[in-house]
Design a protein around this motif. Sequence first.
Motif, PDB file in Angstrom:
ATOM      1  N   LYS A  56      16.583  17.167  19.133  1.00  0.00           N
ATOM      2  CA  LYS A  56      16.439  16.604  17.783  1.00  0.00           C
ATOM      3  C   LYS A  56      15.599  17.491  16.866  1.00  0.00           C
ATOM      4  O   LYS A  56      15.368  17.160  15.715  1.00  0.00           O
ATOM      5  CB  LYS A  56      15.832  15.208  17.865  1.00  0.00           C
ATOM      6  N   ASN A  57      15.160  18.623  17.390  1.00  0.00           N
ATOM      7  CA  ASN A  57      14.313  19.517  16.609  1.00  0.00           C
ATOM      8  C   ASN A  57      15.151  20.300  15.602  1.00  0.00           C
ATOM      9  O   ASN A  57      16.089  20.991  15.981  1.00  0.00           O
ATOM     10  CB  ASN A  57      13.590  20.488  17.547  1.00  0.00           C
ATOM     11  N   PRO A  58      14.826  20.213  14.304  1.00  0.00           N
ATOM     12  CA  PRO A  58      15.592  20.924  13.277  1.00  0.00           C
ATOM     13  C   PRO A  58      15.540  22.450  13.393  1.00  0.00           C
ATOM     14  O   PRO A  58      16.384  23.128  12.813  1.00  0.00           O
ATOM     15  CB  PRO A  58      14.942  20.483  11.962  1.00  0.00           C
ATOM     16  N   LEU A  59      14.569  22.990  14.149  1.00  0.00           N
ATOM     17  CA  LEU A  59      14.481  24.444  14.306  1.00  0.00           C
ATOM     18  C   LEU A  59      15.327  24.961  15.458  1.00  0.00           C
ATOM     19  O   LEU A  59      15.364  26.163  15.714  1.00  0.00           O
ATOM     20  CB  LEU A  59      13.028  24.883  14.507  1.00  0.00           C
ATOM     21  N   GLY A  60      16.016  24.076  16.155  1.00  0.00           N
ATOM     22  CA  GLY A  60      16.864  24.522  17.267  1.00  0.00           C
ATOM     23  C   GLY A  60      16.050  25.075  18.417  1.00  0.00           C
ATOM     24  O   GLY A  60      14.920  24.663  18.663  1.00  0.00           O
ATOM     25  N   THR A  61      16.636  26.050  19.105  1.00  0.00           N
ATOM     26  CA  THR A  61      16.044  26.555  20.348  1.00  0.00           C
ATOM     27  C   THR A  61      15.072  27.710  20.156  1.00  0.00           C
ATOM     28  O   THR A  61      14.236  27.959  21.019  1.00  0.00           O
ATOM     29  CB  THR A  61      17.155  27.024  21.302  1.00  0.00           C
ATOM     30  N   HIS A  62      15.200  28.446  19.049  1.00  0.00           N
ATOM     31  CA  HIS A  62      14.370  29.624  18.809  1.00  0.00           C
ATOM     32  C   HIS A  62      14.058  29.727  17.322  1.00  0.00           C
ATOM     33  O   HIS A  62      14.872  29.326  16.493  1.00  0.00           O
ATOM     34  CB  HIS A  62      15.097  30.906  19.226  1.00  0.00           C
ATOM     35  N   ALA A  63      12.899  30.323  17.011  1.00  0.00           N
ATOM     36  CA  ALA A  63      12.544  30.535  15.607  1.00  0.00           C
ATOM     37  C   ALA A  63      11.844  31.872  15.429  1.00  0.00           C
ATOM     38  O   ALA A  63      11.032  32.273  16.261  1.00  0.00           O
ATOM     39  CB  ALA A  63      11.643  29.405  15.103  1.00  0.00           C
ATOM     40  N   LEU A  64      12.203  32.541  14.343  1.00  0.00           N
ATOM     41  CA  LEU A  64      11.523  33.756  13.913  1.00  0.00           C
ATOM     42  C   LEU A  64      10.706  33.368  12.694  1.00  0.00           C
ATOM     43  O   LEU A  64      11.269  32.974  11.669  1.00  0.00           O
ATOM     44  CB  LEU A  64      12.540  34.844  13.553  1.00  0.00           C
ATOM     45  N   TYR A  65       9.395  33.424  12.807  1.00  0.00           N
ATOM     46  CA  TYR A  65       8.504  33.036  11.719  1.00  0.00           C
ATOM     47  C   TYR A  65       8.332  34.229  10.784  1.00  0.00           C
ATOM     48  O   TYR A  65       8.092  35.353  11.239  1.00  0.00           O
ATOM     49  CB  TYR A  65       7.148  32.606  12.265  1.00  0.00           C
ATOM     50  N   LEU A  66       8.442  33.974   9.499  1.00  0.00           N
ATOM     51  CA  LEU A  66       8.319  35.028   8.499  1.00  0.00           C
ATOM     52  C   LEU A  66       6.929  35.014   7.885  1.00  0.00           C
ATOM     53  O   LEU A  66       6.203  34.016   7.991  1.00  0.00           O
ATOM     54  CB  LEU A  66       9.392  34.844   7.425  1.00  0.00           C
TER      55      LEU A  66
END
Length: 180
Positions: free
Chosen positions: A122-132
């Motif tokens: 249910k996480n809107p960021l999915g499985t991985h995130a690249l933070y800018l």
Amino acid sequence: MSTLNRRLFIGAAAALVASPHVAAAAVRNNISSFRTMDWRDHFDSLDKGAIVADTTSRALHFWSGDGSIYRLYPTSVPISEELTRLGYTRVIKKVEGPTWTPTPSMRERDPSLPAVIPAGPKNPLGTHALYLSWQYYRIHGTHDTRKIGRRSSDGCIGLYNQMIAELYGLVEVGTQVRLV
């Protein structure tokens, strides 16, 4: 991007819903049809790599630091021009299984949002995130495959989970990013 190339690109992206591996291969096999960007039009050097997220064509272009790898991914883009930030930034952090916290502007628009959503389906960021380096902006996955190819985010660039996982493995912290 020509109308034919746009149709091929959207068709490959749509096929991802039914078969992620087939669609990813379709995008890669037609890469020469879509490669309308050159990193040199946006950056002086590849440095640790380069990402150009094109909010008009809804595509993310990635080049590795040594130039040996080029990838093109369909994306979701911000739902409105006001939420779209254009310009130069960098990847400052990579997170597998990110936690999502609504931004202050999201909470202002919808006070009923949960304080935090942990990693999971249910996480809107999915499985991985690249933070800018821009606060609150991410390149991230999504579990909601209906969002890709659409205006559907609050400022972030979204990719299918399978594709963000691949990009995550290729990107180094410090990769330069441009949103156009």
